[in-house]
Design a protein around this motif. Structure first.
Motif, mmCIF file in Angstrom:
data_model
loop_
_atom_site.group_PDB
_atom_site.id
_atom_site.type_symbol
_atom_site.label_atom_id
_atom_site.label_comp_id
_atom_site.label_asym_id
_atom_site.label_seq_id
_atom_site.Cartn_x
_atom_site.Cartn_y
_atom_site.Cartn_z
ATOM 1 N N LEU A 493 40.864 40.409 40.237
ATOM 2 C CA LEU A 493 41.450 39.677 38.725
ATOM 3 C C LEU A 493 42.550 40.366 38.473
ATOM 4 O O LEU A 493 42.983 40.441 37.135
ATOM 5 C CB LEU A 493 40.333 39.964 38.027
ATOM 6 N N ASP A 494 43.325 41.195 39.373
ATOM 7 C CA ASP A 494 44.631 41.945 38.809
ATOM 8 C C ASP A 494 45.626 40.820 38.212
ATOM 9 O O ASP A 494 45.867 39.722 38.720
ATOM 10 C CB ASP A 494 45.029 42.772 39.753
ATOM 11 N N ASN A 495 46.478 41.398 37.296
ATOM 12 C CA ASN A 495 47.502 40.721 36.802
ATOM 13 C C ASN A 495 46.962 39.478 35.964
ATOM 14 O O ASN A 495 47.489 38.302 36.263
ATOM 15 C CB ASN A 495 48.453 40.294 37.829
ATOM 16 N N ASN A 496 46.061 39.573 35.054
ATOM 17 C CA ASN A 496 45.537 38.786 34.057
ATOM 18 C C ASN A 496 45.439 39.372 32.903
ATOM 19 O O ASN A 496 45.785 40.588 32.646
ATOM 20 C CB ASN A 496 44.219 38.098 34.522
ATOM 21 N N ASP A 497 45.020 38.646 32.061
ATOM 22 C CA ASP A 497 44.747 39.259 30.445
ATOM 23 C C ASP A 497 43.601 40.422 30.371
ATOM 24 O O ASP A 497 42.668 40.330 31.246
ATOM 25 C CB ASP A 497 44.369 38.159 29.680
ATOM 26 N N GLU A 498 44.160 41.548 30.159
ATOM 27 C CA GLU A 498 43.282 42.682 30.253
ATOM 28 C C GLU A 498 41.823 42.569 29.469
ATOM 29 O O GLU A 498 40.824 43.214 29.705
ATOM 30 C CB GLU A 498 44.120 43.922 29.620
ATOM 31 N N ASN A 499 41.659 41.495 28.545
ATOM 32 C CA ASN A 499 40.592 41.447 27.693
ATOM 33 C C ASN A 499 39.233 41.056 28.519
ATOM 34 O O ASN A 499 38.253 41.165 28.366
ATOM 35 C CB ASN A 499 40.930 40.446 26.590
ATOM 36 N N ILE A 500 39.818 40.444 29.595
ATOM 37 C CA ILE A 500 38.594 39.724 30.574
ATOM 38 C C ILE A 500 37.794 40.921 31.091
ATOM 39 O O ILE A 500 36.500 40.942 31.540
ATOM 40 C CB ILE A 500 38.970 38.825 31.552
ATOM 41 N N PHE A 501 38.371 42.187 31.199
ATOM 42 C CA PHE A 501 37.622 43.259 31.837
ATOM 43 C C PHE A 501 36.318 43.805 31.284
ATOM 44 O O PHE A 501 35.849 44.446 31.648
ATOM 45 C CB PHE A 501 38.751 44.388 32.367
ATOM 46 N N ASN A 502 36.478 43.518 29.949
ATOM 47 C CA ASN A 502 35.427 43.871 28.913
ATOM 48 C C ASN A 502 34.173 42.774 28.803
ATOM 49 O O ASN A 502 33.378 42.732 28.074
ATOM 50 C CB ASN A 502 35.971 44.394 27.643
ATOM 51 N N SER A 503 34.460 41.774 29.561
ATOM 52 C CA SER A 503 33.598 40.404 29.312
ATOM 53 C C SER A 503 32.234 40.816 30.108
ATOM 54 O O SER A 503 32.156 41.767 30.976
ATOM 55 C CB SER A 503 34.361 39.217 29.929
ATOM 56 N N ASN A 504 31.252 40.280 29.479
ATOM 57 C CA ASN A 504 29.816 40.351 30.064
ATOM 58 C C ASN A 504 29.845 39.881 31.646
ATOM 59 O O ASN A 504 29.118 40.579 32.604
ATOM 60 C CB ASN A 504 28.732 39.499 29.165
ATOM 61 N N ALA A 505 30.428 38.953 31.922
ATOM 62 C CA ALA A 505 30.647 38.569 33.393
ATOM 63 C C ALA A 505 31.184 39.730 34.327
ATOM 64 O O ALA A 505 30.401 39.838 35.437
ATOM 65 C CB ALA A 505 31.584 37.443 33.535
ATOM 66 N N ILE A 506 31.900 40.396 34.021
ATOM 67 C CA ILE A 506 32.369 41.655 34.539
ATOM 68 C C ILE A 506 31.199 42.838 34.443
ATOM 69 O O ILE A 506 30.961 43.302 35.608
ATOM 70 C CB ILE A 506 33.603 41.910 34.149
ATOM 71 N N LYS A 507 31.147 43.013 33.309
ATOM 72 C CA LYS A 507 29.900 44.229 33.480
ATOM 73 C C LYS A 507 28.724 43.901 33.894
ATOM 74 O O LYS A 507 27.859 44.821 34.397
ATOM 75 C CB LYS A 507 29.418 44.109 31.818
ATOM 76 N N ASN A 508 28.236 42.577 34.218
ATOM 77 C CA ASN A 508 26.982 42.402 34.660
ATOM 78 C C ASN A 508 27.079 42.235 36.525
ATOM 79 O O ASN A 508 26.089 41.917 37.128
ATOM 80 C CB ASN A 508 26.622 40.731 34.406
ATOM 81 N N LEU A 509 28.400 42.360 36.765
ATOM 82 C CA LEU A 509 28.394 42.405 38.320
ATOM 83 C C LEU A 509 27.755 43.414 38.949
ATOM 84 O O LEU A 509 27.710 44.754 38.327
ATOM 85 C CB LEU A 509 29.783 42.494 38.811
ATOM 86 N N SER A 510 27.287 43.195 40.169
ATOM 87 C CA SER A 510 26.833 44.380 40.977
ATOM 88 C C SER A 510 27.609 45.812 41.044
ATOM 89 O O SER A 510 28.902 45.346 41.354
ATOM 90 C CB SER A 510 26.086 43.801 42.175
ATOM 91 N N PRO A 511 26.887 46.742 41.029
ATOM 92 C CA PRO A 511 28.203 48.018 41.221
ATOM 93 C C PRO A 511 28.616 48.067 42.623
ATOM 94 O O PRO A 511 29.417 48.713 43.207
ATOM 95 C CB PRO A 511 27.018 49.190 41.120
ATOM 96 N N LEU A 512 27.951 47.185 43.599
ATOM 97 C CA LEU A 512 28.535 47.167 44.891
ATOM 98 C C LEU A 512 29.775 46.320 45.192
ATOM 99 O O LEU A 512 30.205 46.444 46.225
ATOM 100 C CB LEU A 512 27.498 46.614 46.025
ATOM 101 N N VAL A 513 30.014 45.519 44.047
ATOM 102 C CA VAL A 513 31.198 44.646 44.272
ATOM 103 C C VAL A 513 32.367 45.585 44.027
ATOM 104 O O VAL A 513 32.645 46.296 43.010
ATOM 105 C CB VAL A 513 31.118 43.786 43.182
ATOM 106 N N ASN A 514 33.468 45.279 45.037
ATOM 107 C CA ASN A 514 34.753 46.105 44.827
ATOM 108 C C ASN A 514 35.566 45.219 43.790
ATOM 109 O O ASN A 514 35.991 43.957 44.127
ATOM 110 C CB ASN A 514 35.498 46.011 46.221
ATOM 111 N N LYS A 515 35.742 45.692 42.673
ATOM 112 C CA LYS A 515 36.407 45.145 41.558
ATOM 113 C C LYS A 515 38.204 45.616 41.529
ATOM 114 O O LYS A 515 38.344 46.942 41.426
ATOM 115 C CB LYS A 515 36.164 45.405 40.209
ATOM 116 N N HIS A 516 38.963 44.668 41.875
ATOM 117 C CA HIS A 516 40.397 44.791 42.130
ATOM 118 C C HIS A 516 41.187 44.264 40.606
ATOM 119 O O HIS A 516 41.225 43.120 40.602
ATOM 120 C CB HIS A 516 41.010 44.120 43.304
ATOM 121 N N PHE A 517 41.292 45.335 39.805
ATOM 122 C CA PHE A 517 41.731 44.948 38.525
ATOM 123 C C PHE A 517 43.345 45.458 38.256
ATOM 124 O O PHE A 517 43.545 46.592 39.038
ATOM 125 C CB PHE A 517 40.918 45.368 37.465
#
Length: 517
Positions: A493-517
């Motif tokens: 999700l890199d190079n998008n609006d930074e506000n989305i990184f605090n959304s519940n959709a991101i917070k609810n992701l499994s810790p096993l997911v590699n998040k590329h922000f």
């Protein structure tokens, strides 16, 4: 008794020493001769205990950095069957060095500095089946250098400095099946060069300097199955060049300067299965050029300058499975009456100037597994275009001009696993876009114009492992957008609006997911 033994013992020792001395001078030890002189001497660069003690007397491999080999180094090795001289630095070789190696079956001389091969070098090697003279500085061969090699099946002369091939160069090689001449500097092949090779099955002349090939050069090669002429400087080919090659299965004339092919050039090669004409300068092909090629299943026409194919162009290729038309100048692929070969499995039309696809182009096509239409100028797809492609597992639509994708565009793609939509102008992905793609594993929608992701957009894509959404304008992601994606491994999700990184959709992701922000 003890005193007697003390008196006799010295006398016994003297007698033994005398006898030993007499025996020594009567039968002095013989000096090592032949191969033992080299392979059994600890001071020799050729020392090899396995050869010396006969542990493996059927095979010898030399890698020594030596410019000249002693002419008697293999003398006495009567059981030798395989001899490899690799990276030796050899500058010359004695014509008698292989004398008496009557059981030799394989000879490999590779990566040396040889510039000349003596005409008698292979005399007596009547059992030789494989001969390799590769990566040397040899420019030519003496006449009849292969005289007597009647059992030779494989001859490798590639990666040398050969500039021409004389008439009857290989006429003695009655059993030859494979001849490799690639990566030389050959600019001339005489008409009778390959005379007598009626058992030859494979001929490779790739990567040379041929600007023309005489029409009768392949006459008599009735057993030939594989012919490679790519990476030369050929600009024309006679219409009857291949007329004797009725058993030919693979033909490669790619990477030349061909601008035209006669409509009858493939008329007599009805057994052809693979044809590579890529990387030439062709602008047009006759409608009937492939007549009779009923066994052809691989066709490479990529990297030419082709502009258009007539409606029935591929109708004479009922077995065609792999077709590459990429990197041409195609504006369209037929019209509403156009039909693709029914057995096609892999189709690449990327990097052209195509603006649209006929709706029924894939009618009757049920076996397509990979489709690449990337790097074109396609903006819309007509509904139902892909509905028959239930076996498609890899689809690349990237680098086009798509803005909106109607919901029914992707109906039928039930088996899709890899879907690439990056570098378009897509503004939204709504409910139902990917519902039928229950097998989807990788999705790339990066570098588009997305501003939001709706809820449950991936609800049927439980097998998704990678989602790429980088370089968009996403500023909103619904809470349950990624819900149920238990197998997700990478999210970009890199190079998008930074506000989305605090959304519940991101917070609810499994810790096993590699998040590329």
């Amino acid at each position: 008794m003890t005193n007697v033994i003390k008196l006799i013992a010295p006398l016994f020792i003297i007698v033994c020493m005398f006898l030993a001395t007499w025996i020594y001078f009567k039968n002095p030890p013989q000096e090592k001769s032949g191969y033992k002189k080299y392979f059994c001497d600890f001071k020799s660069i050729f020392m090899d205990k396995n050869v010396c003690y006969g542990v493996n007397d059927a095979s010898v491999k030399l890698n020594s950095k030596i410019k000249v080999l002693p002419k008697d180094i293999f003398k006495g090795m009567n059981n030798l069957e395989t001899l490899e001289l690799q990276s030796t630095g050899l500058m010359s070789i004695d014509e008698s060095i292989f004398n008496n190696l009557s059981n030799l079956k394989k000879l490999n001389i590779h990566n040396s500095s040889l510039v000349y091969i003596p005409s008698q070098l292979f005399n007596g090697l009547e059992k030789l089946e494989s001969l390799s003279l590769t990566s040397t500085r040899i420019k030519s061969f003496e006449d009849k250098i292969f005289h007597g090699l009647r059992k030779l099946k494989v001859l490798q002369l590639n990666n040398n400095n050969l500039t021409s091939l004389r008439s009857n160069s290989f006429v003695e090689l009655k059993s030859l099946q494979r001849l490799y001449l690639q990566s030389n500097k050959i600019s001339l092949i005489h008409n009778e060069t390959f005379d007598g090779l009626d058992k030859l099955e494979e001929l490779d002349i790739n990567n040379n300097n041929l600007s023309s090939v005489e029409s009768g050069i392949f006459t008599g090669l009735n057993s030939l199955k594989y012919l490679r002429l790519s990476s030369n400087k050929l600009s024309t080919l006679d219409y009857n060049l291949f007329e004797d090659l009725k058993n030919l299965k693979e033909l490669d004339i790619s990477n030349n300067n061909l601008t035209h092919l006669d409509k009858d050039i493939f008329m007599n090669v009805g057994n052809l299965e693979i044809l590579n004409i890529a990387a030439n300068r062709l602008t047009h092909l006759d409608l009937h050029i492939f007549n009779g090629l009923i066994n052809l299943y691989k066709l490479y026409l990529n990297n030419n300058e082709l502009i258009y194919f007539q409606d029935q162009f591929f109708k004479d290729l009922p077995s065609l499975q792999i077709l590459n038309l990429s990197t041409n100048k195609l504006v369209q692929l037929g019209n509403e009456h156009y039909r693709m070969s029914k057995k096609i499995q892999r189709l690449d039309i990327s990097n052209n100037n195509i603006t649209s696809l006929a709706k029924n182009i894939f009618n009757g096509v049920y076996d397509l597994i990979t489709l690449n239409i990337s790097f074109n100028h396609i903006e819309t797809i007509k509904p139902g275009t892909f509905e028959n492609l239930t076996k498609l597992y890899k689809f690349d639509m990237s680098h086009n001009g798509f803005v909106d994708l109607p919901l029914n565009n992707f109906h039928g793609l039930d088996g899709l696993r890899f879907f690439y939509l990056q570098s378009n102008k897509i503004k939204s992905i709504d409910h139902g876009y990917f519902d039928s793609m229950t097998e989807l594993m990788q999705l790339d929608v990066s570098n588009n114009s997305l501003t939001y992701l709706t809820d449950n957009v991936f609800k049927n894509n439980k097998k998704l492992m990678s989602i790429k959404l980088s370089y968009n304008n996403i500023n909103e992601i619904h809470d349950d957008t990624f819900e149920g994606l238990d197998g997700l491994h990478d999210l970009y999700l890199d190079n998008n609006d930074e506000n989305i990184f605090n959304s519940n959709a991101i917070k609810n992701l499994s810790p096993l997911v590699n998040k590329h922000f």
